[in-house]
Write an enzyme that holds these catalytic residues in place. Structure first.
Site, PDB file in Angstrom:
ATOM      1  N   GLY A   1      26.903  85.036  71.100  1.00  0.00           N
ATOM      2  CA  GLY A   1      26.777  84.047  72.171  1.00  0.00           C
ATOM      3  C   GLY A   1      26.001  82.825  71.713  1.00  0.00           C
ATOM      4  O   GLY A   1      26.347  81.687  72.026  1.00  0.00           O
TER       5      GLY A   1
ATOM      6  N   CYS B   1      27.224  96.756  79.491  1.00  0.00           N
ATOM      7  CA  CYS B   1      26.137  95.774  79.493  1.00  0.00           C
ATOM      8  C   CYS B   1      25.096  96.118  80.548  1.00  0.00           C
ATOM      9  O   CYS B   1      23.900  95.980  80.329  1.00  0.00           O
ATOM     10  CB  CYS B   1      26.695  94.375  79.707  1.00  0.00           C
ATOM     11  SG  CYS B   1      27.724  94.216  81.167  1.00  0.00           S
TER      12      CYS B   1
ATOM     13  N   GLU C   1      28.393  85.706  78.924  1.00  0.00           N
ATOM     14  CA  GLU C   1      27.951  86.976  79.517  1.00  0.00           C
ATOM     15  C   GLU C   1      27.535  87.863  78.359  1.00  0.00           C
ATOM     16  O   GLU C   1      28.375  88.403  77.653  1.00  0.00           O
ATOM     17  CB  GLU C   1      29.099  87.621  80.324  1.00  0.00           C
ATOM     18  CG  GLU C   1      29.619  86.764  81.464  1.00  0.00           C
ATOM     19  CD  GLU C   1      28.591  86.536  82.568  1.00  0.00           C
ATOM     20  OE1 GLU C   1      27.630  87.330  82.672  1.00  0.00           O
ATOM     21  OE2 GLU C   1      28.742  85.556  83.305  1.00  0.00           O
TER      22      GLU C   1
ATOM     23  N   GLY D   1      29.969  89.210  75.166  1.00  0.00           N
ATOM     24  CA  GLY D   1      29.674  89.929  73.930  1.00  0.00           C
ATOM     25  C   GLY D   1      28.183  89.917  73.656  1.00  0.00           C
ATOM     26  O   GLY D   1      27.367  89.781  74.578  1.00  0.00           O
ATOM     27  N   SER D   2      27.844  90.037  72.384  1.00  0.00           N
ATOM     28  CA  SER D   2      26.437  90.206  72.013  1.00  0.00           C
ATOM     29  C   SER D   2      25.679  88.874  72.034  1.00  0.00           C
ATOM     30  O   SER D   2      26.285  87.802  71.972  1.00  0.00           O
ATOM     31  CB  SER D   2      26.360  90.815  70.612  1.00  0.00           C
ATOM     32  OG  SER D   2      26.991  89.943  69.704  1.00  0.00           O
TER      33      SER D   2
HETATM   34  P1  NAD Z   1      30.362  91.238  69.751  1.00  0.00           P
HETATM   35  O1  NAD Z   1      29.478  90.101  70.053  1.00  0.00           O
HETATM   36  O2  NAD Z   1      30.251  91.913  68.446  1.00  0.00           O
HETATM   37  O3  NAD Z   1      31.895  90.787  69.862  1.00  0.00           O
HETATM   38  C1  NAD Z   1      32.407  90.239  71.050  1.00  0.00           C
HETATM   39  C2  NAD Z   1      33.556  89.315  70.725  1.00  0.00           C
HETATM   40  O4  NAD Z   1      33.044  88.134  70.094  1.00  0.00           O
HETATM   41  C3  NAD Z   1      34.565  89.883  69.749  1.00  0.00           C
HETATM   42  O5  NAD Z   1      35.851  89.483  70.187  1.00  0.00           O
HETATM   43  C4  NAD Z   1      34.179  89.246  68.426  1.00  0.00           C
HETATM   44  O6  NAD Z   1      35.247  89.171  67.513  1.00  0.00           O
HETATM   45  C5  NAD Z   1      33.773  87.864  68.906  1.00  0.00           C
HETATM   46  N1  NAD Z   1      32.842  87.122  68.039  1.00  0.00           N
HETATM   47  C6  NAD Z   1      31.853  87.586  67.287  1.00  0.00           C
HETATM   48  N2  NAD Z   1      31.192  86.560  66.691  1.00  0.00           N
HETATM   49  C7  NAD Z   1      31.786  85.417  67.118  1.00  0.00           C
HETATM   50  C8  NAD Z   1      31.553  84.025  66.878  1.00  0.00           C
HETATM   51  N3  NAD Z   1      30.581  83.588  66.069  1.00  0.00           N
HETATM   52  N4  NAD Z   1      32.347  83.130  67.497  1.00  0.00           N
HETATM   53  C9  NAD Z   1      33.320  83.526  68.346  1.00  0.00           C
HETATM   54  N5  NAD Z   1      33.594  84.834  68.597  1.00  0.00           N
HETATM   55  C10 NAD Z   1      32.825  85.770  67.988  1.00  0.00           C
HETATM   56  O7  NAD Z   1      30.159  92.284  70.961  1.00  0.00           O
HETATM   57  P2  NAD Z   1      30.775  93.751  71.156  1.00  0.00           P
HETATM   58  O8  NAD Z   1      30.072  94.701  70.242  1.00  0.00           O
HETATM   59  O9  NAD Z   1      32.225  93.709  71.169  1.00  0.00           O
HETATM   60  O10 NAD Z   1      30.289  94.032  72.660  1.00  0.00           O
HETATM   61  C11 NAD Z   1      29.028  94.521  72.943  1.00  0.00           C
HETATM   62  C12 NAD Z   1      28.083  93.462  73.463  1.00  0.00           C
HETATM   63  O11 NAD Z   1      28.675  92.771  74.561  1.00  0.00           O
HETATM   64  C13 NAD Z   1      26.807  94.059  74.001  1.00  0.00           C
HETATM   65  O12 NAD Z   1      25.713  93.254  73.641  1.00  0.00           O
HETATM   66  C14 NAD Z   1      27.012  94.026  75.511  1.00  0.00           C
HETATM   67  O13 NAD Z   1      25.846  94.074  76.280  1.00  0.00           O
HETATM   68  C15 NAD Z   1      27.761  92.759  75.669  1.00  0.00           C
HETATM   69  N6  NAD Z   1      28.487  92.730  76.945  1.00  0.00           N
HETATM   70  C16 NAD Z   1      28.043  91.912  77.955  1.00  0.00           C
HETATM   71  C17 NAD Z   1      28.670  91.926  79.197  1.00  0.00           C
HETATM   72  C18 NAD Z   1      28.223  91.043  80.330  1.00  0.00           C
HETATM   73  O14 NAD Z   1      28.976  90.878  81.283  1.00  0.00           O
HETATM   74  N7  NAD Z   1      27.026  90.474  80.284  1.00  0.00           N
HETATM   75  C19 NAD Z   1      29.748  92.776  79.398  1.00  0.00           C
HETATM   76  C20 NAD Z   1      30.168  93.596  78.347  1.00  0.00           C
HETATM   77  C21 NAD Z   1      29.539  93.567  77.115  1.00  0.00           C
END
Ligand code: NAD
Length: 463
Positions: free
Chosen positions: A219, A270, A236, A214-215
């Site tokens: 992370g 990503c 990731e 995720g973001s």
């Molecule tokens: P996001 O971070 O908003 O959410 C991702 C997940 O994390 C969701 O399930 C959300 O509910 C959960 N979450 C959010 N805050 C949390 C916390 N404090 N504790 C635990 N869980 C939490 O991301 P998104 O908008 O769904 O996805 C987009 C982001 O993900 C972009 O930055 C993208 O680059 C990244 N991404 C990275 C990869 C990689 O392999 N490096 C792959 C795909 C997406």
């Protein structure tokens, strides 16, 4: 949600929107803290039995998961398009890849080895699982990015609690329901909810490892909370991949491939190309070729045949991308919008090429995660490499042009994957992970599987 082999609706629900229509089309269960606790308890209870199976037996069950999911590709793909917005053909591709990933994973091995074998001692090592793993997945590829965690975690002998994004929960909830037909109760559980649910899960003391995609801010929050008890994390995170085109490359011929690599999943990938660096003498030619491609993009409802690009996944994502473009325009950049957006109320943004950006704008420093493509002109390759490396991100990058020259320039890119004359191509055989703010740890292949196991050493004295 699937908890301990039972599909449960939960006491409350949360809305799930179809982003092409900006309209709620379903409700998903919203996990309470008690639901999260029950899911972790179920994973902990299932762990002894699951980890006691042989590696080969677990691999066989993963292959059964592959077969089962293949039978449901159409059903899962439709849910994906409805909740995520991507064209149905892409959703089918993702669902089929998610099924196949169970097969790719089942083919891996994690053998122990004898390290010292001499008259006085036998020292050997083996890989042992952590226990209950929390898998937290994002909204851009909800199924495949859940499976790239679930499958290796299970193969290594862990049990799992999956939390998908609250924006796109339905396909993965259905997938875990289906997996319950093959896997023993409690081996793969799912809960549903937003950041608070994610935090309750990842902070749970019985969770041995957190695998998160995720973001960067999310992370960071997870890494901070994991530090308290040294919980193992695989992160990731976001990317801001640069594409560096060498002087003298045929930019008109390259433009369609570069455009495609930037617009994967509407830029919500990503490892999409997020910034282009092109020699000043080629910049106008490239910009006009990219603008021509943007002008013919077919946007629409992903369920309709012929749609190439669906909406962005959420209003928040659209607002953020629109703000980045407005800021670039205000800073003096030239903004070239692509084809008309469809006459739908959803979160559509046309592929947009941006040139003439001054240094230091957010569109260079931050991840846009949208079909907005900034083109930067450079004078020297060294300057371009410096700018490519000049953000907090280090996921991937690419160099395009003569292969030998490109390989040597790519050694200077400070990121987890460098592509030469291509970008964003991921394979089950190759490890994938980011440097710096793009994360820590690795996914895919043998190296990804290693993340889900600890090393245990056995040292036998033989007097
Ligand atoms: P996001 O971070 O908003 O959410 C991702 C997940 O994390 C969701 O399930 C959300 O509910 C959960 N979450 C959010 N805050 C949390 C916390 N404090 N504790 C635990 N869980 C939490 O991301 P998104 O908008 O769904 O996805 C987009 C982001 O993900 C972009 O930055 C993208 O680059 C990244 N991404 C990275 C990869 C990689 O392999 N490096 C792959 C795909 C997406």
């Amino acid at each position: 949600m699937t908890i301990g082999g039972r599909v449960t609706r939960g006491a409350a629900t949360l809305p799930v929107e179809n982003p092409a229509w900006a309209k709620e089309f379903a409700r998903a269960p919203a996990a309470s803290t008690q639901d999260v606790d029950r899911a972790v308890d179920a994973a902990v209870a299932a762990f002894p039995g699951w980890s006691a199976l042989s590696f080969a037996e677990r691999a066989r069950l993963l292959r059964d998961c592959r077969t089962l999911l293949h039978r449901h590709v159409d059903e899962l793909a439709r849910l994906l398009t409805l909740e995520q917005g991507k064209p149905l053909a892409d959703a089918r591709g993702e669902a089929a890849l998610a099924a196949d990933w169970f097969g790719h994973t089942a083919a891996l091995a994690l053998p122990g080895e004898d390290l010292v074998n001499e008259p006085g001692a036998l020292i050997s090592m083996e890989h042992v699982p952590y226990g209950a793993v929390a898998a937290v997945a994002p909204s851009n590829f909800p199924l495949i990015l859940a499976v790239t965690k679930v499958a290796p975690a299970l193969l290594a002998g862990n049990t799992v609690v999956l939390k998908s994004s609250e924006v796109t929960p339905l396909a993965s909830l259905r997938m875990t329901e289906l997996l319950g037909e093959v896997l023993p109760a409690g081996v793969c559980n799912s809960v549903c909810g937003g950041p608070a649910t994610g935090a309750a899960l990842t902070e749970h003391p019985q969770i041995g490892l957190v695998s998160f995609t995720g973001s960067v801010p999310a992370g960071r929050a997870i890494a901070r909370s994991a530090a308290d008890n040294f919980k193992r994390v695989v992160l990731e995170l976001g990317g801001n991949d640069a594409c560096l085109i060498l002087p003298g490359a045929d930019v008109t011929a390259l433009a369609p491939r570069i455009f495609a690599a930037a617009m994967v999943n509407n830029g919500q990938f990503c490892a999409a190309i997020k910034r282009i660096y092109v020699h000043a003498s080629d910049a106008d030619q490239l910009t006009s070729a990219l603008a021509d491609l943007a002008a013919t993009a077919r946007l629409g409802d992903g369920l309709l045949t012929g749609t190439e690009y669906g909406p962005l996944v959420s209003r928040a994502q659209l607002d953020r991308a629109t703000a980045l473009v407005a800021e670039a325009r205000a800073a003096g950049a030239r903004v070239i919008p692509g084809s008309r957006t469809p006459d739908l109320p959803g979160h559509f943004l046309t592929p947009t090429v941006v040139t003439g950006l001054p240094r230091g704008t957010r569109l260079e420093a931050e991840e846009q995660f949208a079909p907005v493509l900034p083109v930067f002109a450079y004078d020297t390759v060294e300057e371009a490499v410096g700018r490519a490396n000049g953000t907090e991100f280090g996921l991937g990058g690419s160099v395009w042009g003569d292969e030998e020259h490109a390989v040597s320039v790519a050694t200077g890119l400070d990121c987890g994957t460098v592509w030469i004359n291509t970008h964003g191509v991921l394979r089950a055989e190759a490890p994938f992970g980011g440097y710096r703010s793009s994360g820590m740890g690795t996914e895919y292949g043998y190296w990804g599987l290693l993340e889900y196991a600890r090393i245990k050493v056995r040292n036998i004295a033989r007097p």
